[in-house]
Design a protein around this motif. Sequence first.
Motif, short mmCIF file in Angstrom:
data_model
loop_
_atom_site.label_atom_id
_atom_site.label_comp_id
_atom_site.label_asym_id
_atom_site.label_seq_id
_atom_site.Cartn_x
_atom_site.Cartn_y
_atom_site.Cartn_z
N VAL A 57 91.54 132.54 57.16
CA VAL A 57 92.35 133.18 56.12
C VAL A 57 93.83 132.99 56.40
N SER A 58 94.23 133.07 57.66
CA SER A 58 95.64 132.86 58.00
C SER A 58 96.10 131.47 57.59
N GLN A 59 95.25 130.46 57.85
CA GLN A 59 95.61 129.09 57.50
C GLN A 59 95.74 128.92 55.99
N VAL A 60 94.81 129.51 55.23
CA VAL A 60 94.84 129.38 53.77
C VAL A 60 96.08 130.07 53.21
N HIS A 61 96.34 131.28 53.65
CA HIS A 61 97.51 132.02 53.16
C HIS A 61 98.80 131.27 53.48
N ARG A 62 98.87 130.74 54.68
CA ARG A 62 100.07 129.99 55.08
C ARG A 62 100.25 128.76 54.20
N GLY A 63 99.15 128.07 53.89
CA GLY A 63 99.24 126.88 53.05
C GLY A 63 99.69 127.20 51.64
N ILE A 64 99.20 128.29 51.08
CA ILE A 64 99.63 128.71 49.73
C ILE A 64 101.10 129.05 49.74
N ALA A 65 101.54 129.81 50.75
CA ALA A 65 102.96 130.21 50.83
C ALA A 65 103.87 129.00 50.97
N GLU A 66 103.46 128.05 51.80
CA GLU A 66 104.29 126.84 51.99
C GLU A 66 104.43 126.07 50.69
N ALA A 67 103.35 125.94 49.92
CA ALA A 67 103.42 125.22 48.66
C ALA A 67 104.31 125.96 47.65
N VAL A 68 104.20 127.27 47.61
CA VAL A 68 105.03 128.06 46.70
C VAL A 68 106.50 127.88 47.05
N LEU A 69 106.83 128.02 48.32
CA LEU A 69 108.23 127.94 48.74
C LEU A 69 108.79 126.53 48.62
N ALA A 70 107.92 125.53 48.59
CA ALA A 70 108.36 124.14 48.38
C ALA A 70 108.52 123.83 46.89
N GLY A 71 108.14 124.78 46.03
CA GLY A 71 108.25 124.58 44.60
C GLY A 71 107.11 123.76 44.01
N ASP A 72 106.04 123.59 44.77
CA ASP A 72 104.91 122.78 44.33
C ASP A 72 103.83 123.70 43.75
N SER A 73 104.00 124.07 42.49
CA SER A 73 103.06 125.02 41.88
C SER A 73 101.67 124.42 41.75
N GLY A 74 101.58 123.11 41.50
CA GLY A 74 100.27 122.48 41.38
C GLY A 74 99.47 122.60 42.66
N LEU A 75 100.11 122.29 43.79
CA LEU A 75 99.42 122.38 45.09
C LEU A 75 99.10 123.83 45.42
N ALA A 76 100.02 124.73 45.12
CA ALA A 76 99.77 126.15 45.40
C ALA A 76 98.57 126.64 44.61
N LYS A 77 98.46 126.24 43.34
CA LYS A 77 97.31 126.64 42.53
C LYS A 77 96.02 126.03 43.06
N HIS A 78 96.10 124.78 43.47
CA HIS A 78 94.92 124.11 44.03
C HIS A 78 94.41 124.89 45.25
N ARG A 79 95.33 125.23 46.13
CA ARG A 79 94.92 125.94 47.35
C ARG A 79 94.42 127.35 47.04
N MET A 80 95.07 128.01 46.10
CA MET A 80 94.62 129.35 45.71
C MET A 80 93.24 129.27 45.06
N ARG A 81 93.05 128.28 44.19
CA ARG A 81 91.77 128.15 43.50
C ARG A 81 90.63 127.91 44.50
N ARG A 82 90.87 127.04 45.47
CA ARG A 82 89.85 126.78 46.48
C ARG A 82 89.60 128.02 47.34
N HIS A 83 90.65 128.74 47.61
CA HIS A 83 90.53 129.98 48.40
C HIS A 83 89.68 131.00 47.65
N LEU A 84 89.99 131.19 46.38
CA LEU A 84 89.24 132.18 45.59
C LEU A 84 87.80 131.74 45.39
N ALA A 85 87.57 130.42 45.25
CA ALA A 85 86.21 129.92 45.06
C ALA A 85 85.36 130.14 46.31
#
Length: 473
Positions: free
Chosen positions: A437-465
């Motif tokens: 969970v720490s790795q997934v949360h960190r990956g979502i946060a990094e994508a958000v802060l990089a301005g990459d909404s597509g990647l952030a959504k991809h990681r969030m979607r996989r996390h929720l799935a």
Amino acid sequence: MEVALTAPKLAARVARRIESDIIAAGWPAGELFGSETELRLRYRVSRAVLREAVRIVEHHQVASMRRGPTGGLIVRAPDATPSARALVIYLAHVRTTIPDLMAARLLLESLAVAMTAGSITEEGIQRLRGTCEHEAAQPGVEIQDGLHLALGELSGNPAVALFIAVLTLLTRHYASARTLGADAVRAARADSARAHRAIVEATIAGDVALAEHRVATHLRALGDWFGADSQPPMGVVRPVDPGAGQLKLAEVVADQIRADIARAGLTEGDLAGSEQHLLDRHRVSRAVLREAIRLLEYHSVAGMRRGPGGGLIVNRPDPSASVAAIALHLEYQGIDFDALRLVRDVVELGCIEPVVARRDEPGVARRLRAAQRLDPATPADQLEELSHVFHTELAELTGNPVLALFQRILTTLAARHLHATPRSGPTPSHEVMVAEVSQVHRGIAEAVLAGDSGLAKHRMRRHLAALNTDWWH
């Protein structure tokens, strides 16, 4: 002295235990749950604390106390109306903007038309078309919400239906503050009727993309009707009509006081009135007023301060009690895991782009990193709670109080499902869960802060799935 041991807090805890026990018993509506004496012994509390707890349970419409020789606490089918109304008042009080309101409506109503289009029956078609005809026959009403409510209900998802009901009610409250001439009202009604018919026909035809497009167009037009810079007026939430529904007098008075606080623009720490002032204002007995005040205290709207200079003091807005009550109602409605996850997906994915847009604002990066609370030293009994912090903070960082509120409700309901569902297989070790969970949360946060909404959504979607009933991150 610990606050948790004070009478109001103890009563709230006892109320939650009673509600949990009723759920565990299969929510046997109409049956006797226990006499007052039996309940005092079962929960080991005084008569005063038990009666306070019963008032809270009654307010949630979970059960009610029947007096007399054969009396006791009778289980009832809950009604979400009081808590939904409290959510509307909360959202108005925190000054939800029209753009935030419409953004939340777009997420949920797009989901509603997609679900309805995929499962609509002949009866559903008749209902949608009949609703459009009924709306067209209502003179002098510029806000038509019957179709939106029908789509929510026909989606078959209790959370979608309830959230849309809350948002249409909030929209109606905001619209009630507008003053329009007869010509403007007629024009608004005509535009709404055309848009609703177009949405209905696309939904009936099963054209999901077109139905979603027409919903988006309609909601944008509704937002424009309010005005891009429109601000929600304080006091727009009017008190409940005492003649409507089955509300107790204390609940009516509590709603009237909440409306007065909003109308006056009072904020945390302000005096809403002395007890005598409130008695004179609402013309009720001291017992009724004090029960109304207990409800206000339970919902963190205001609290009574004793002594010289005391009175009813406005609190910081906190919807926690209503969040818990709404979760109870949805649980009674039988919302299952798949339906719950579907709504959660929509809400949490809908949080990504607003936070990406705000990523350079002061404090956003710091708060998002600080929300990653899990580490190898995290105690096992805090794992679930701390894993939710990241999702909650992401919703808060949108700046949209509707998304933040709905995310809290869904998280609360998810936790109830987690504890009520037996584990069906082996559970990963504590260390593995923390690391994943720490790795997934960190990956979502990094994508958000990089301005990459597509990647952030991809990681969030996989996390929720990846979430399952054995362990809800």
